[in-house]
Scaffold this motif. Sequence first.
Motif, PDB file in Angstrom:
ATOM      1  N   LEU A  44      -5.679 -67.434 -28.654  1.00 20.90           N
ATOM      2  CA  LEU A  44      -5.983 -68.168 -27.270  1.00 20.90           C
ATOM      3  C   LEU A  44      -7.208 -67.804 -26.903  1.00 20.90           C
ATOM      4  CD1 LEU A  44      -3.190 -71.313 -26.411  1.00 20.90           C
ATOM      5  CD2 LEU A  44      -5.462 -70.925 -28.050  1.00 20.90           C
ATOM      6  N   GLY A  45      -6.620 -66.343 -25.978  1.00 19.49           N
ATOM      7  CA  GLY A  45      -7.011 -65.542 -25.270  1.00 19.49           C
ATOM      8  C   GLY A  45      -8.869 -65.282 -26.127  1.00 19.49           C
ATOM      9  N   ILE A  46      -8.725 -65.143 -27.332  1.00 17.94           N
ATOM     10  CA  ILE A  46      -9.713 -64.568 -27.326  1.00 17.94           C
ATOM     11  C   ILE A  46     -10.748 -65.583 -27.914  1.00 17.94           C
ATOM     12  CG2 ILE A  46     -10.935 -63.860 -30.401  1.00 17.94           C
ATOM     13  CD1 ILE A  46      -7.860 -63.265 -31.048  1.00 17.94           C
ATOM     14  N   PHE A  47     -10.537 -66.765 -27.501  1.00 15.91           N
ATOM     15  CA  PHE A  47     -11.786 -67.955 -27.722  1.00 15.91           C
ATOM     16  C   PHE A  47     -11.847 -68.643 -26.514  1.00 15.91           C
ATOM     17  CE2 PHE A  47      -9.101 -67.848 -31.520  1.00 15.91           C
ATOM     18  CZ  PHE A  47      -9.920 -67.461 -31.937  1.00 15.91           C
ATOM     19  N   LEU A  48     -10.658 -68.756 -25.136  1.00 17.15           N
ATOM     20  CA  LEU A  48     -10.454 -68.853 -24.137  1.00 17.15           C
ATOM     21  C   LEU A  48     -11.540 -67.704 -22.562  1.00 17.15           C
ATOM     22  CD1 LEU A  48      -7.784 -70.952 -23.976  1.00 17.15           C
ATOM     23  CD2 LEU A  48     -10.210 -72.199 -24.413  1.00 17.15           C
ATOM     24  N   PRO A  49     -12.089 -67.686 -21.721  1.00 11.30           N
ATOM     25  CA  PRO A  49     -12.868 -66.908 -21.521  1.00 11.30           C
ATOM     26  C   PRO A  49     -12.054 -66.240 -19.778  1.00 11.30           C
ATOM     27  CG  PRO A  49     -13.924 -68.934 -21.343  1.00 11.30           C
ATOM     28  CD  PRO A  49     -12.702 -69.236 -22.894  1.00 11.30           C
ATOM     29  N   LEU A  50     -11.181 -67.327 -20.001  1.00  8.80           N
ATOM     30  CA  LEU A  50      -9.863 -66.868 -18.357  1.00  8.80           C
ATOM     31  C   LEU A  50      -9.121 -66.042 -19.271  1.00  8.80           C
ATOM     32  CD1 LEU A  50     -10.825 -69.115 -15.706  1.00  8.80           C
ATOM     33  CD2 LEU A  50     -11.642 -66.642 -16.145  1.00  8.80           C
ATOM     34  N   LEU A  51      -7.990 -66.503 -20.392  1.00  8.38           N
ATOM     35  CA  LEU A  51      -7.266 -66.353 -20.502  1.00  8.38           C
ATOM     36  C   LEU A  51      -7.197 -64.342 -21.825  1.00  8.38           C
ATOM     37  CD1 LEU A  51      -3.968 -67.224 -21.133  1.00  8.38           C
ATOM     38  CD2 LEU A  51      -5.220 -67.803 -22.958  1.00  8.38           C
ATOM     39  N   PRO A  52      -6.729 -63.685 -21.038  1.00  2.80           N
ATOM     40  CA  PRO A  52      -6.672 -62.360 -21.599  1.00  2.80           C
ATOM     41  C   PRO A  52      -6.654 -61.663 -22.693  1.00  2.80           C
ATOM     42  CG  PRO A  52      -5.388 -62.498 -20.372  1.00  2.80           C
ATOM     43  CD  PRO A  52      -5.499 -63.364 -19.773  1.00  2.80           C
ATOM     44  N   THR A  53      -6.562 -61.010 -23.756  1.00  3.61           N
ATOM     45  CA  THR A  53      -5.856 -61.453 -24.939  1.00  3.61           C
ATOM     46  C   THR A  53      -5.095 -59.835 -25.591  1.00  3.61           C
ATOM     47  OG1 THR A  53      -8.103 -62.264 -25.954  1.00  3.61           O
ATOM     48  CG2 THR A  53      -6.975 -60.746 -27.271  1.00  3.61           C
ATOM     49  N   THR A  54      -5.977 -58.497 -24.460  1.00  7.55           N
ATOM     50  CA  THR A  54      -5.070 -57.508 -24.479  1.00  7.55           C
ATOM     51  C   THR A  54      -3.601 -57.590 -23.646  1.00  7.55           C
ATOM     52  OG1 THR A  54      -6.921 -56.357 -25.490  1.00  7.55           O
ATOM     53  CG2 THR A  54      -5.864 -55.183 -24.871  1.00  7.55           C
ATOM     54  N   PRO A  55      -3.433 -58.357 -22.275  1.00  9.17           N
ATOM     55  CA  PRO A  55      -2.181 -57.825 -21.957  1.00  9.17           C
ATOM     56  C   PRO A  55      -1.526 -58.599 -23.302  1.00  9.17           C
ATOM     57  CG  PRO A  55      -4.301 -58.635 -20.823  1.00  9.17           C
ATOM     58  CD  PRO A  55      -4.267 -58.402 -21.816  1.00  9.17           C
ATOM     59  N   PHE A  56      -1.544 -59.688 -23.307  1.00 11.16           N
ATOM     60  CA  PHE A  56      -0.772 -60.278 -23.984  1.00 11.16           C
ATOM     61  C   PHE A  56      -0.147 -60.151 -25.262  1.00 11.16           C
ATOM     62  CE2 PHE A  56      -2.249 -64.682 -21.203  1.00 11.16           C
ATOM     63  CZ  PHE A  56      -0.410 -64.380 -20.993  1.00 11.16           C
TER      64      PHE A  56
END
Length: 119
Positions: free
Chosen positions: A18-30
């Motif tokens: 989801l973080g790939i598409f939502l700006p405030l949700l980080p991808t890499t840490p998840f």
Amino acid sequence: MKILYITLGTLSLALGILGIFLPLLPTTPFLLLTAALYFKSSPRLYAWLLNQKHLGPYIRNFRENKAIPLRAKIISISLMWITMLYCVFFIVPYLWVKILLLIIAAGVTHHILSFKTLK
């Protein structure tokens, strides 16, 4: 514990995607959390994650180089600022919330740019 780790890893994976598409949700840490949880619970899931065409490079690059690809930096910062500015100018009515959103955007930008760039 294995089932708990797999469940939490899968939840973390979903948030990372989801973080790939939502700006405030980080991808890499998840994705890094997912890798750690899968590593502890299932070698098969860990190998599957690292060999994913789109997700594997994020994890490998960050774990090996502590770096984020230039394209990922550009996309994440651009999408975040577009979303934040849209909210500031068209959605949010309160000045203090607008200021808070701009401060958050500046902080996230600084955080992303603080990592090395992988070319």
